[in-house]
Design a protein around this motif. Sequence first.
Motif, PDB file in Angstrom:
ATOM      1  N   CYS A 144      34.002  47.983  34.342  1.00 28.23           N
ATOM      2  CA  CYS A 144      34.974  47.046  34.032  1.00 28.23           C
ATOM      3  C   CYS A 144      36.096  47.037  34.892  1.00 28.23           C
ATOM      4  N   GLN A 168      40.019  45.441  36.587  1.00 26.13           N
ATOM      5  CA  GLN A 168      41.250  44.698  36.315  1.00 26.13           C
ATOM      6  C   GLN A 168      42.005  44.625  37.438  1.00 26.13           C
ATOM      7  N   GLU A 169      42.884  43.392  37.403  1.00 28.93           N
ATOM      8  CA  GLU A 169      43.662  43.288  38.611  1.00 28.93           C
ATOM      9  C   GLU A 169      45.023  44.025  38.344  1.00 28.93           C
ATOM     10  N   CYS A 211      38.931  49.605  34.459  1.00 27.99           N
ATOM     11  CA  CYS A 211      39.493  49.877  33.122  1.00 27.99           C
ATOM     12  C   CYS A 211      39.509  51.178  32.738  1.00 27.99           C
ATOM     13  N   THR A 220      39.738  46.904  28.728  1.00 27.55           N
ATOM     14  CA  THR A 220      39.214  45.412  28.728  1.00 27.55           C
ATOM     15  C   THR A 220      39.329  44.740  30.005  1.00 27.55           C
ATOM     16  N   THR A 221      38.727  43.842  30.471  1.00 25.75           N
ATOM     17  CA  THR A 221      38.834  43.119  31.665  1.00 25.75           C
ATOM     18  C   THR A 221      40.246  42.260  31.540  1.00 25.75           C
ATOM     19  N   GLY A 222      41.042  42.166  32.652  1.00 31.75           N
ATOM     20  CA  GLY A 222      42.197  41.499  32.399  1.00 31.75           C
ATOM     21  C   GLY A 222      42.852  41.925  33.529  1.00 31.75           C
ATOM     22  N   LYS A 223      44.433  41.980  33.568  1.00 32.44           N
ATOM     23  CA  LYS A 223      45.262  41.861  34.529  1.00 32.44           C
ATOM     24  C   LYS A 223      46.322  42.843  33.852  1.00 32.44           C
ATOM     25  N   THR A 224      46.959  43.877  34.716  1.00 37.37           N
ATOM     26  CA  THR A 224      47.772  45.008  34.381  1.00 37.37           C
ATOM     27  C   THR A 224      49.025  44.410  35.395  1.00 37.37           C
ATOM     28  N   ASP A 225      50.224  44.276  34.913  1.00 35.98           N
ATOM     29  CA  ASP A 225      51.514  43.875  35.834  1.00 35.98           C
ATOM     30  C   ASP A 225      52.389  45.241  36.057  1.00 35.98           C
TER      31      ASP A 225
END
Length: 644
Positions: free
Chosen positions: A428, A430-431, A477, A502-507
Motif C-alpha cells: 500500500c 502513499q505520497e 502505508c 490506507t492509500t492516500g497522501k501525507t502532508d
Amino acid sequence: MKNYTLLCFIILNVFYGFCQESKLNLADKKYDSYAYVDAIKTYERIAQKGYKSEDLYKKLGNSYYFNSDFENSAKWYSELFALNPSPEAEYYYRYAQSLKSTGQWDKADVILNQFNTKYKNDTRARLYKENADYLDRIKANSGRYKIEDAGINSKYSDYGSIIHDNKIYFASARDTGNFSKRKHKWTGEYYTNIYDADIDTLIGEISRVNKIRSEINKRFHESSPVFTNDGNTVYFTRNNFLNGKKGKDANKNTLVKIYKASLENGKWTNIKALPFTSDNYSTGHPALSPDEKILYFASDMPGTIGQSDIYKVSINTDGSFGNPQNLGKEINTEGKETFPYVTSENEIYFASDGHPGLGGLDVFVGQIEADGSISSIENLGGDINSPKDDFAYIIDPVSRKGYFSSNKDGGLGSDDIYQFLETKRLKCMQELSGVITDASTGAILPGTKVTLYDDMQKTKNSGIADSAGRYNFDVECGKNYNIRAEKPDYATKEVNVTIGKTTGKTDLTIPLEKSVCKVMIGDDLGKCFNIKMIYFDLDKSDITTAAALDLEKILDVLNQHPNMKLDIRSHTDSRASHQYNQALSDRRAKSTIEWLIKNGAAKNRLSGKGYGETELVNNCSDNVECSETEHQMNRRSEFIITGL
C-alpha cells in the motif's frame, strides 16, 4: 519438482562551516556590515570548557548524527542521558542508532528496552519488541491474484519461464525429438531443454510449443534463459558440459554453470561459461537488472551463507565481469535462496525455504536499496505459495501480469507453469510531500536537500525541493520514516512521520531555523542563541551557572570577531518601584560586563547599563493587570552590536 531438483541440486544444494566569514563590501555603509556566527562550533567550545546543558548536548549530538558521525553523536548523546535520563523519544532512538553504528550492541539494547518501556506507543519501540506471527502476514498478503494454467504444460516437468520479444521461454523435460531420447535414471524423465512459444498479445493465448534448435540445447540439462533487450545475448543454466566434454568436481560430480551465447546470423554461437563459474561449485538461474549492468544469480560458491545464496556481479562496458558479491544476510539464510528476478521498480523476487513460509520453496519479494542492500522482505502470500515448491516468479511491473512455477497439487506434471494477474499490490503506497520553509519568516526554501530514511536510518530516497519549496516521496502505508532537510545557513532538521495505513497522501511541512546568524550593527547578538534573559538569583546580581553558560556564548563570539563591540542592556518588568528596578538592572548589567572582562573580553569593547522598567515592550506598566508571560517579555537582557 523432480527435474528442477535434478538441475539445481545434483549431488549438491545450489542456487544467490558554515559560512566562512563573508568579506565585507567596502562600498557599503558600516551599518550594512554583517558577521557570521557558527553557533554549533561555539556550543562545542563551550562544552569542552566543562559547561553542561541539556539543550547544548542535544544540539551537539544532532549536529554529528545528521552528518553520520555516529561516534561523536554517541558521545554527546551519552552526555545528554547522563544529565537527563529521560529525554524525548527521538533521543532514545538516535542514541541507540549511534551505539549500533559503533558496534555497542549491548548498550544499544539497553537504550532500546528503556525506549520501549517509556514510549510503548512509538512504532519503532513496538517493532523492536514484537515479532508478528508470519502466518498472519502470509494470510494478509493473500487474495491478490487471479491464477490459471499457462497453457504450455506437459505431463513432465515444465518450469522457469521468461518473456522476450512476445515469446515465452521455459525449461521442459518433455522431449519432442524422434531419436535418441535420453532419460535420467533418477526420475524417468527426459533431460530438460529450453523451449519457446509465441504469445498472442491481443488475446493472451500461447501458440504451439517449440524446442529451440540450436547449440544452446545439448545432451544434458538446460534451463533459465535470460535475454538482453536487443536480443543478441542470452545467459542460461546448463550442466557443466561444453564442446562434448563434461566438467567434474573433485568428487567426479557434474555440477551446473551459467553460460553465455551470442546471436550471429540468426544462430546462437560463441557459447562460453562465465568467468566466475567453476567445476567445484554451481552457479545458475541468471537474472539481469533492467539496465543490464548487473547479473543476479544463485550459487553455492565459497562464502555462501546457506545451501545456496543469491549473488550479483557487475557487467562492465567491455563485456567483462566484476567480482561476485553475496547479497548478504538480509536476503540469504542458512537454507536455499534461488531464482532471482529483478524489476524496474527495484524489487527482487526470489524463492527460499529459509524465510518463514508455507513449506518447501516459497516466493518472496524484497526492495533493493540505493546502497544495494535488500530490505522489506515479504512472503507473497497463499495464492502463489503452497506447502510444495513455488519458484521462478516473474512479473511485468506495468500490466502486473506474470508467471511462476510450482509442483503444487492439481498440476499436469511434476512442475507446472502458471500465469497470473496481480489484482492488488502487495504494498500500500502513499505520497509523502510538503514544503520547506524558514521557521521565522515562513518564506519557502527552494533548493533544500531532502532525504527520506526508514526507521533503521537507511536511505530510501533523496531529492531537492523545487522552486515552490516542495518535495515529495512515494512511501509505504503504515511505515515509520524520518525526513531530513538540509540547507546552507540553516540548522539541519530531521522529522519523524508515521504514514497512514490506507492509500492516500501525507502532508508534512518542515520549518528550518537559521544556524548561521547574519548580524549587523544595531542587532541583538543574544537572539543568535535565543538568550532572552541573563538569569540571576532573586534580587541579586551574582552570575549564576546558567547565566555563565549563556555568557560563554557571547564571549566566544567576541573572540571570533575581534572588532565587534557590544552594549549590554538589562531590563526589568514594572512590578517593583521604579527606583529599585533601575538600581537592580544597573547592577546586573555591570555584573555581566565584569564577568566578560574577567574571562578575557577587552574593556573598551563593552559598554552597558540598566534600564529598569523604562523600556517596556508592551503595556504592562504600573497598575496594569498583566499575565506572567507578558511581564516576562519585559524582563530581558540585550547585547546590542555597536561596532563591527
